[in-house]
Motif scaffolding. Structure first.
Motif, PDB file in Angstrom:
ATOM      1  N   SER A   1       0.581  -1.070   0.171  1.00  0.00           N
ATOM      2  CA  SER A   1       0.129  -0.298   0.028  1.00  0.00           C
ATOM      3  C   SER A   1       0.414   1.292  -0.090  1.00  0.00           C
ATOM      4  CB  SER A   1      -0.442  -0.319   1.464  1.00  0.00           C
ATOM      5  OG  SER A   1      -2.256  -1.188   1.001  1.00  0.00           O
ATOM      6  N   LEU A   2       0.659   2.091  -0.747  1.00  0.00           N
ATOM      7  CA  LEU A   2       1.144   3.604  -0.997  1.00  0.00           C
ATOM      8  C   LEU A   2       0.100   4.678  -0.431  1.00  0.00           C
ATOM      9  CD1 LEU A   2       4.001   4.656  -0.729  1.00  0.00           C
ATOM     10  CD2 LEU A   2       3.677   5.426  -3.553  1.00  0.00           C
ATOM     11  N   ASP A   3      -0.146   5.220  -0.128  1.00  0.00           N
ATOM     12  CA  ASP A   3      -1.062   6.319  -0.259  1.00  0.00           C
ATOM     13  C   ASP A   3      -0.595   7.863   0.216  1.00  0.00           C
ATOM     14  OD1 ASP A   3      -3.372   4.324   0.934  1.00  0.00           O
ATOM     15  OD2 ASP A   3      -2.405   3.796   2.386  1.00  0.00           O
ATOM     16  N   GLY A   4       0.670   7.922  -0.110  1.00  0.00           N
ATOM     17  CA  GLY A   4       1.095   9.404  -0.127  1.00  0.00           C
ATOM     18  C   GLY A   4       2.330   9.421  -0.887  1.00  0.00           C
ATOM     19  N   SER A   5       3.053  10.410  -2.062  1.00  0.00           N
ATOM     20  CA  SER A   5       4.331  10.024  -2.495  1.00  0.00           C
ATOM     21  C   SER A   5       5.529  10.449  -1.926  1.00  0.00           C
ATOM     22  CB  SER A   5       4.307  11.461  -4.257  1.00  0.00           C
ATOM     23  OG  SER A   5       4.136  12.643  -3.450  1.00  0.00           O
ATOM     24  N   CYS A   6       4.869  10.438  -0.516  1.00  0.00           N
ATOM     25  CA  CYS A   6       6.122  11.071   0.291  1.00  0.00           C
ATOM     26  C   CYS A   6       5.829  10.784   1.528  1.00  0.00           C
ATOM     27  CB  CYS A   6       6.261  12.652   0.848  1.00  0.00           C
ATOM     28  SG  CYS A   6       4.795  13.891   1.335  1.00  0.00           S
ATOM     29  N   ALA A   7       6.323  10.631   2.669  1.00  0.00           N
ATOM     30  CA  ALA A   7       6.241  10.092   4.065  1.00  0.00           C
ATOM     31  C   ALA A   7       5.378  11.038   4.543  1.00  0.00           C
ATOM     32  CB  ALA A   7       8.035  10.665   4.421  1.00  0.00           C
ATOM     33  N   GLU A   8       5.654  11.880   4.599  1.00  0.00           N
ATOM     34  CA  GLU A   8       4.779  12.849   5.668  1.00  0.00           C
ATOM     35  C   GLU A   8       1.929  12.988   5.141  1.00  0.00           C
ATOM     36  OE1 GLU A   8       2.823  17.720   5.958  1.00  0.00           O
ATOM     37  OE2 GLU A   8       4.516  17.302   4.740  1.00  0.00           O
TER      38      GLU A   8
ATOM     39  N   ASN B   1      -5.486  12.425   0.260  1.00  0.00           N
ATOM     40  CA  ASN B   1      -4.515  12.041  -1.000  1.00  0.00           C
ATOM     41  C   ASN B   1      -4.855  12.511  -1.846  1.00  0.00           C
ATOM     42  OD1 ASN B   1      -5.724  10.024  -1.204  1.00  0.00           O
ATOM     43  ND2 ASN B   1      -4.197   8.285  -1.116  1.00  0.00           N
ATOM     44  N   LEU B   2      -6.094  13.347  -2.429  1.00  0.00           N
ATOM     45  CA  LEU B   2      -6.929  13.567  -3.469  1.00  0.00           C
ATOM     46  C   LEU B   2      -5.789  14.526  -4.194  1.00  0.00           C
ATOM     47  CD1 LEU B   2      -9.360  13.635  -5.195  1.00  0.00           C
ATOM     48  CD2 LEU B   2     -10.254  15.532  -4.481  1.00  0.00           C
ATOM     49  N   HIS B   3      -5.154  14.906  -3.793  1.00  0.00           N
ATOM     50  CA  HIS B   3      -4.493  16.537  -4.098  1.00  0.00           C
ATOM     51  C   HIS B   3      -2.953  15.827  -3.870  1.00  0.00           C
ATOM     52  CE1 HIS B   3      -3.281  16.459   0.354  1.00  0.00           C
ATOM     53  NE2 HIS B   3      -1.836  16.253  -0.315  1.00  0.00           N
ATOM     54  N   ASP B   4      -2.956  14.539  -4.436  1.00  0.00           N
ATOM     55  CA  ASP B   4      -1.337  14.091  -3.960  1.00  0.00           C
ATOM     56  C   ASP B   4      -1.430  12.627  -4.518  1.00  0.00           C
ATOM     57  OD1 ASP B   4       1.484  13.710  -3.421  1.00  0.00           O
ATOM     58  OD2 ASP B   4       1.026  11.710  -1.883  1.00  0.00           O
ATOM     59  N   LEU B   5      -2.491  12.381  -5.823  1.00  0.00           N
ATOM     60  CA  LEU B   5      -2.842  11.207  -6.418  1.00  0.00           C
ATOM     61  C   LEU B   5      -1.905  11.390  -7.887  1.00  0.00           C
ATOM     62  CD1 LEU B   5      -6.712  10.670  -6.905  1.00  0.00           C
ATOM     63  CD2 LEU B   5      -4.891   9.350  -5.680  1.00  0.00           C
ATOM     64  N   GLN B   6      -2.027  12.552  -8.752  1.00  0.00           N
ATOM     65  CA  GLN B   6      -0.684  13.110 -10.140  1.00  0.00           C
ATOM     66  C   GLN B   6       0.547  12.338  -9.233  1.00  0.00           C
ATOM     67  OE1 GLN B   6      -1.521  13.307 -13.311  1.00  0.00           O
ATOM     68  NE2 GLN B   6       0.403  12.414 -13.168  1.00  0.00           N
ATOM     69  N   ALA B   7       1.060  12.991  -8.336  1.00  0.00           N
ATOM     70  CA  ALA B   7       2.298  12.337  -8.066  1.00  0.00           C
ATOM     71  C   ALA B   7       3.155  10.964  -7.761  1.00  0.00           C
ATOM     72  CB  ALA B   7       2.799  13.186  -6.794  1.00  0.00           C
TER      73      ALA B   7
ATOM     74  N   ALA C   1       0.994   8.138  -8.638  1.00  0.00           N
ATOM     75  CA  ALA C   1       0.952   7.861  -9.696  1.00  0.00           C
ATOM     76  C   ALA C   1       2.575   8.265 -10.258  1.00  0.00           C
ATOM     77  CB  ALA C   1       0.444   8.684 -11.324  1.00  0.00           C
ATOM     78  N   GLU C   2       3.394   8.951 -10.515  1.00  0.00           N
ATOM     79  CA  GLU C   2       4.704   9.025 -10.685  1.00  0.00           C
ATOM     80  C   GLU C   2       5.520   7.958  -9.817  1.00  0.00           C
ATOM     81  OE1 GLU C   2       5.718  10.509 -13.521  1.00  0.00           O
ATOM     82  OE2 GLU C   2       3.669  11.635 -13.952  1.00  0.00           O
ATOM     83  N   LYS C   3       5.267   8.109  -8.473  1.00  0.00           N
ATOM     84  CA  LYS C   3       6.291   7.043  -7.742  1.00  0.00           C
ATOM     85  C   LYS C   3       5.679   6.413  -8.101  1.00  0.00           C
ATOM     86  CE  LYS C   3       7.745   8.811  -4.194  1.00  0.00           C
ATOM     87  NZ  LYS C   3       9.663   9.134  -4.102  1.00  0.00           N
TER      88      LYS C   3
END
Length: 364
Positions: free
Chosen positions: A121-128, A167-173, A175-177
């Protein structure tokens, strides 16, 4: 591994998921299982697990997934996997939590027993973002380390992401990850308010629609496959977007014509309709997100429960759907999330309240 083929979901599911334990070291905000730190003493034994695996094989060898909790908290996990793969010729995947139990040794064991895929599971493109969602500092770093182990041993990686207001705002990031990770499949789970999942965390119906339109573009531009869970209306959105975005590598179910088909059904899967879930204590549900008990494998075979449970049979009969879903011209293709309908309305045959589409029949 036997080839997956077109199947009648009234008889055999496409995918079976077994919650082998509820034990888990994480405290995820959305946890369906409301996982706990120690295993429930009532969980299925090794012998009962083998009997369950025998039943699963009788369902024409569907995809089989170990989930939890954290499957790695179960000491006999790899013995169960070996039995399923070697003795019953099942294709087995696993969704462990990113904890210190994900070691190079554990990944090597998975490789040795012949695991088909490992899902993180990955729910964010960064640790925060990720660690906040997972409720545990350091979870992101452990996920990245685990993926490196998998890549070293060439075990296919699936990435699961729960879509929410966090994480709605982070989905594009993200996707790249997922692309950078070399994953073969990105599976997006659209939040159902069950377990620890809260309705306040769900994105709006209109945001569901926009995310799914965006996913149609991701599906065409990224090297990995894209799958939506508890979002059967993605199939409807895909058909509507098909001409506009010039899709030429997919069929009418939105399945990308790729060489890697593991986890990709040839027709739509929904709660109890191509999908079945077994809890740690043997209770059988239409899915892990629809907590309506259809039977228990300690008392009845999984084959009998899946095929003959009145609840399962109702869920497979689209003529019983109510409200917008009942009159929708896409109901055979989509059918709405039965789990979300149940969680919000208390009736698993009601309309999916987070679908913004207005059917032609409803307008009249």
């Amino acid at each position: 591994m036997l080839p997956l083929k077109e199947r009648d979901y009234n008889v055999n599911p496409f995918i079976v998921i077994w919650e082998v334990t509820r034990a888990c070291a994480l405290k995820c905000l959305h946890c369906r299982a409301e996982a706990q730190y120690k295993a429930d003493p009532r969980q299925l034994t090794f012998t009962e697990g083998k009997k369950l695996i025998d039943d699963i094989a009788q369902l024409d060898h569907p995809l089989f997934v170990f989930t939890g909790g954290d499957p790695l908290m179960r000491p006999d996990l790899f013995d169960l996997a070996r039995y399923a793969i070697d003795e019953r010729k099942l294709s087995v995947s696993m969704t462990p939590s990113a904890t210190p139990k994900v070691t190079a040794t554990a990944v090597r064991k998975a490789k040795d027993v012949g695991l088909s895929r490992w899902a993180f599971s990955l729910d964010g493109s960064c640790a925060e973002i990720h660690d906040h969602f997972r409720g545990t500092k350091g979870s992101y770093d452990l996920t990245m380390r685990g993926i490196e182990y998998l890549k070293e041993l060439q075990i296919p990686v699936q990435v699961n992401t729960t879509v929410s207001n966090y994480n709605l705002h982070d989905l594009q990031a993200i996707a790249e990850k997922v692309k950078d990770m070399g994953a073969v499949l990105w599976s997006l789970f659209f939040l159902v308010p069950t377990g620890r999942g809260m309705e306040k965390d769900i994105i709006t119906p209109e945001q569901h629609e926009e995310v799914m339109k965006w996913l149609c573009q991701v599906q065409q531009s990224m090297p990995y496959g894209v799958k939506a869970t508890e979002a059967p209306h993605y199939r409807r959105v895909f058909l509507q977007e098909k001409q506009r975005i010039g899709v030429d590598q997919t069929d009418d179910n939105g399945v990308v014509k790729r060489s890697d088909f593991l986890g990709r059904a040839q027709k739509g899967v929904n709660d109890g309709d191509g999908f079945v879930f077994i809890s740690h204590t043997g209770d059988v549900y239409p899915s892990g997100f629809l907590p309506v008990v259809c039977g228990n494998v300690r008392e009845q075979s999984l084959v009998d429960i899946y095929r003959n449970s009145p609840i399962m049979q109702q869920l497979r009969d689209k003529s019983l759907l109510k409200g917008k879903c009942g009159v929708c011209e896409f109901k055979q293709l989509c059918g709405g999330s039965r789990a979300r309908a149940y969680a919000v309305t208390g009736d698993y045959l009601e309309s999916d309240p987070y679908c913004s589409y207005i059917p032609k029949g409803w307008k009249k």
